[in-house]
Scaffold this motif. Structure first.
Motif, mmCIF file in Angstrom:
data_model
loop_
_atom_site.group_PDB
_atom_site.id
_atom_site.type_symbol
_atom_site.label_atom_id
_atom_site.label_comp_id
_atom_site.label_asym_id
_atom_site.label_seq_id
_atom_site.Cartn_x
_atom_site.Cartn_y
_atom_site.Cartn_z
ATOM 1 N N ASN A 166 0.867 -1.171 0.000
ATOM 2 C CA ASN A 166 0.000 0.000 0.000
ATOM 3 C C ASN A 166 0.907 1.225 0.000
ATOM 4 O O ASN A 166 1.733 1.385 0.900
ATOM 5 C CB ASN A 166 -0.920 0.022 1.215
ATOM 6 N N TYR A 167 0.769 2.090 -0.996
ATOM 7 C CA TYR A 167 1.668 3.237 -1.127
ATOM 8 C C TYR A 167 1.048 4.483 -0.517
ATOM 9 O O TYR A 167 -0.177 4.640 -0.457
ATOM 10 C CB TYR A 167 2.007 3.475 -2.603
ATOM 11 N N LEU A 168 1.905 5.368 -0.056
ATOM 12 C CA LEU A 168 1.476 6.603 0.587
ATOM 13 C C LEU A 168 1.441 7.714 -0.455
ATOM 14 O O LEU A 168 2.424 7.951 -1.156
ATOM 15 C CB LEU A 168 2.434 6.973 1.718
ATOM 16 N N ALA A 169 0.294 8.397 -0.553
ATOM 17 C CA ALA A 169 0.143 9.467 -1.535
ATOM 18 C C ALA A 169 -0.854 10.484 -1.005
ATOM 19 O O ALA A 169 -1.763 10.157 -0.235
ATOM 20 C CB ALA A 169 -0.325 8.912 -2.873
ATOM 21 N N ALA A 170 -0.684 11.723 -1.437
ATOM 22 C CA ALA A 170 -1.529 12.809 -0.941
ATOM 23 C C ALA A 170 -2.881 12.852 -1.635
ATOM 24 O O ALA A 170 -3.887 13.234 -1.033
ATOM 25 C CB ALA A 170 -0.814 14.144 -1.113
ATOM 26 N N THR A 171 -2.932 12.464 -2.908
ATOM 27 C CA THR A 171 -4.173 12.538 -3.674
ATOM 28 C C THR A 171 -4.389 11.236 -4.440
ATOM 29 O O THR A 171 -3.465 10.439 -4.622
ATOM 30 C CB THR A 171 -4.131 13.698 -4.686
ATOM 31 N N ALA A 172 -5.630 11.059 -4.906
ATOM 32 C CA ALA A 172 -5.950 9.865 -5.700
ATOM 33 C C ALA A 172 -5.156 9.840 -6.994
ATOM 34 O O ALA A 172 -4.711 8.783 -7.444
ATOM 35 C CB ALA A 172 -7.455 9.826 -5.986
ATOM 36 N N GLY A 173 -4.978 11.001 -7.607
ATOM 37 C CA GLY A 173 -4.203 11.057 -8.841
ATOM 38 C C GLY A 173 -2.752 10.669 -8.628
ATOM 39 O O GLY A 173 -2.156 9.947 -9.438
ATOM 40 N N GLU A 174 -2.165 11.162 -7.535
ATOM 41 C CA GLU A 174 -0.779 10.808 -7.214
ATOM 42 C C GLU A 174 -0.668 9.314 -6.919
ATOM 43 O O GLU A 174 0.298 8.658 -7.337
ATOM 44 C CB GLU A 174 -0.308 11.620 -6.010
ATOM 45 N N LEU A 175 -1.660 8.770 -6.220
ATOM 46 C CA LEU A 175 -1.637 7.344 -5.908
ATOM 47 C C LEU A 175 -1.697 6.509 -7.194
ATOM 48 O O LEU A 175 -0.970 5.517 -7.333
ATOM 49 C CB LEU A 175 -2.814 6.984 -5.001
ATOM 50 N N ALA A 176 -2.552 6.920 -8.147
ATOM 51 C CA ALA A 176 -2.655 6.179 -9.402
ATOM 52 C C ALA A 176 -1.322 6.153 -10.130
ATOM 53 O O ALA A 176 -0.912 5.129 -10.681
ATOM 54 C CB ALA A 176 -3.734 6.806 -10.290
ATOM 55 N N THR A 177 -0.618 7.291 -10.117
ATOM 56 C CA THR A 177 0.680 7.367 -10.786
ATOM 57 C C THR A 177 1.701 6.460 -10.107
ATOM 58 O O THR A 177 2.454 5.724 -10.764
ATOM 59 C CB THR A 177 1.186 8.811 -10.792
ATOM 60 N N ILE A 178 1.729 6.491 -8.775
ATOM 61 C CA ILE A 178 2.683 5.656 -8.024
ATOM 62 C C ILE A 178 2.390 4.182 -8.248
ATOM 63 O O ILE A 178 3.304 3.374 -8.461
ATOM 64 C CB ILE A 178 2.632 6.013 -6.524
ATOM 65 N N LEU A 179 1.109 3.806 -8.209
ATOM 66 C CA LEU A 179 0.748 2.405 -8.425
ATOM 67 C C LEU A 179 1.160 1.948 -9.816
ATOM 68 O O LEU A 179 1.642 0.817 -9.992
ATOM 69 C CB LEU A 179 -0.758 2.215 -8.228
ATOM 70 N N GLY A 180 0.979 2.815 -10.807
ATOM 71 C CA GLY A 180 1.386 2.466 -12.154
ATOM 72 C C GLY A 180 2.883 2.233 -12.255
ATOM 73 O O GLY A 180 3.347 1.271 -12.884
ATOM 74 N N ARG A 181 3.680 3.094 -11.631
ATOM 75 C CA ARG A 181 5.136 2.953 -11.673
ATOM 76 C C ARG A 181 5.598 1.702 -10.934
ATOM 77 O O ARG A 181 6.490 0.977 -11.401
ATOM 78 C CB ARG A 181 5.787 4.196 -11.074
ATOM 79 N N ALA A 182 4.997 1.446 -9.778
ATOM 80 C CA ALA A 182 5.384 0.270 -9.006
ATOM 81 C C ALA A 182 5.042 -1.014 -9.746
ATOM 82 O O ALA A 182 5.835 -1.962 -9.777
ATOM 83 C CB ALA A 182 4.700 0.306 -7.640
ATOM 84 N N ALA A 183 3.850 -1.044 -10.348
ATOM 85 C CA ALA A 183 3.453 -2.235 -11.092
ATOM 86 C C ALA A 183 4.364 -2.457 -12.290
ATOM 87 O O ALA A 183 4.772 -3.585 -12.574
ATOM 88 C CB ALA A 183 2.003 -2.097 -11.538
ATOM 89 N N ARG A 184 4.695 -1.382 -12.988
ATOM 90 C CA ARG A 184 5.575 -1.527 -14.149
ATOM 91 C C ARG A 184 6.953 -2.034 -13.728
ATOM 92 O O ARG A 184 7.575 -2.849 -14.424
ATOM 93 C CB ARG A 184 5.694 -0.196 -14.887
#
Length: 362
Positions: A317-335
């Motif tokens: 579970n990643y820490l992010a300030a906004t839903a948009g930031e979380l989506a970006t982090i999840l995409g990078r981690a998955a890739r």
């Protein structure tokens, strides 16, 4: 379906209907329909809202808020919400179009969230056969009524006559027995079993014939789910029983395909979830070396916590300030994790994308 059953369905879900009054690019006024699926989210037909100015969205049928729920009533409002006096809804987001321009589905979000929600059925395209043929339905929408001083909700009983796969479209349509009329577009076809069969989109008629001469068609629910998931507005009540299906994307790695088409010698998978109740990354593999490498790659992307870890899986579970930031982090981690599997070599790859949005997982 007898009169009382039809009437009960109408009474329960008629307050969920809204008309959409628009002005076209050439200045003509028109009207379409929409139905509420929860949390202020309305579903309609794409052609109702695409390329036009939305002048007004409003309900016309009242419903009673139970006394114990009076705290939800807007300031100054009375027990009954809706109706012509209090039916106007304010658009806060949209229109939001299906990502495939050939699919006649759209959605929008309004400021009032407590209207009754019409449940979507679970009859996805691949599961849809002849089971609804000759079942009863109700259609609701706002075709203009000549001489009426204001939009009126028109309802009609119908029978499902056929399920058709049309040229140029990727999803099945229900053919309904009631007469097609302009203005029904964007309305709902309600099954006798209490859920939406789909959204009314068009009259299937020969070229040049009026809509009334054709078959009334309702597009089934899978593209509705796709549209709502694509824009991340699928209400909790609609996704609760799908176990993250509409808010996840999976990449599978395997070594061979068995004779029956099933994947054999599973090497692992990477799943990305944007479900608000459980966002994160899930990595699985029976190969401890491969799992450890993928885990390390995903860990390096950003601050995170480990939600679950076993011998063959790890969930971040990643820490992010906004839903948009979380989506970006999840995409990078998955890739990052996917790249580890790809670098291993000798593995075949398969994936799915229920949300249909590559930008959601950069």
């Amino acid at each position: 379906m007898d009169f009382e059953s039809r009437r009960d369905l109408w009474a329960k879900y008629s307050p969920s209907m809204a008309y959409v009054a628009v002005t076209t690019s050439v200045g003509d006024e028109s009207i379409g329909s929409a139905f509420h699926v929860g949390e202020g989210v309305f579903v309609t037909a794409r052609h109702v809202v695409e390329g036009v100015e939305i002048r007004e969205i409003a309900t016309t049928e009242s419903f009673r808020i139970p006394a114990e729920d009076q705290s939800r009533t807007p300031p100054g409002a009375i027990t009954y919400i809706g109706g012509r006096a209090r039916g106007k809804l304010n658009l806060v987001r949209g229109p939001l179009l299906h990502p495939d321009p050939e699919v006649d589905v759209a959605a929008f979000v309004v400021d009032y969230r407590d209207l009754p929600a019409i449940p979507l059925g679970d009859h996805l395209d691949d599961w849809l056969g002849s089971e609804f043929i000759l079942s009863s339905a109700i259609v609701m929408g706002y075709p203009p009524v000549p001489t009426s001083a204001y939009p009126v909700l028109v309802s009609a009983g119908a029978e499902v006559n056929a399920v058709v796969d049309r040229y140029g479209t990727a999803h099945p349509h229900f053919v309904l027995s009631t007469m097609a009329r302009g203005g029904f577009s964007g309305g709902v076809a309600l099954s006798q079993f209490g859920f939406a069969l789909g959204v009314i989109t068009e009259s299937l008629s020969r070229f040049g014939q009026p809509p009334e001469a054709g078959f009334l068609a309702a597009l089934t629910v899978e593209p509705i789910y796709n549209c709502l998931a694509h824009h991340r507005i699928l209400p909790l009540s609609q996704r609760a029983h799908w176990d993250g299906h509409w808010s996840s994307r999976n990449t599978f790695f395997y070594k061979q395909v068995l004779m029956d088409g099933e994947i054999g010698n599973d090497a692992g998978s990477v799943t990305r979830r944007l479900d608000p109740e459980r966002p994160g990354i899930l990595i699985t593999s029976r190969d401890p070396t491969l799992l450890a490498a993928a885990r390390a790659a995903a860990s390096a992307v950003g601050p995170h916590t480990i939600r679950d870890e076993k011998a063959h899986l790890v969930e971040f579970n990643y820490l992010a300030a906004t839903a948009g930031e979380l989506a970006t982090i999840l995409g990078r981690a998955a890739r990052a994790a996917v790249d580890v599997f790809r670098a291993r070599g000798g593995l075949k790859e398969a994936g799915d994308s229920q949300d249909g949005d590559d930008e959601l997982w950069p």
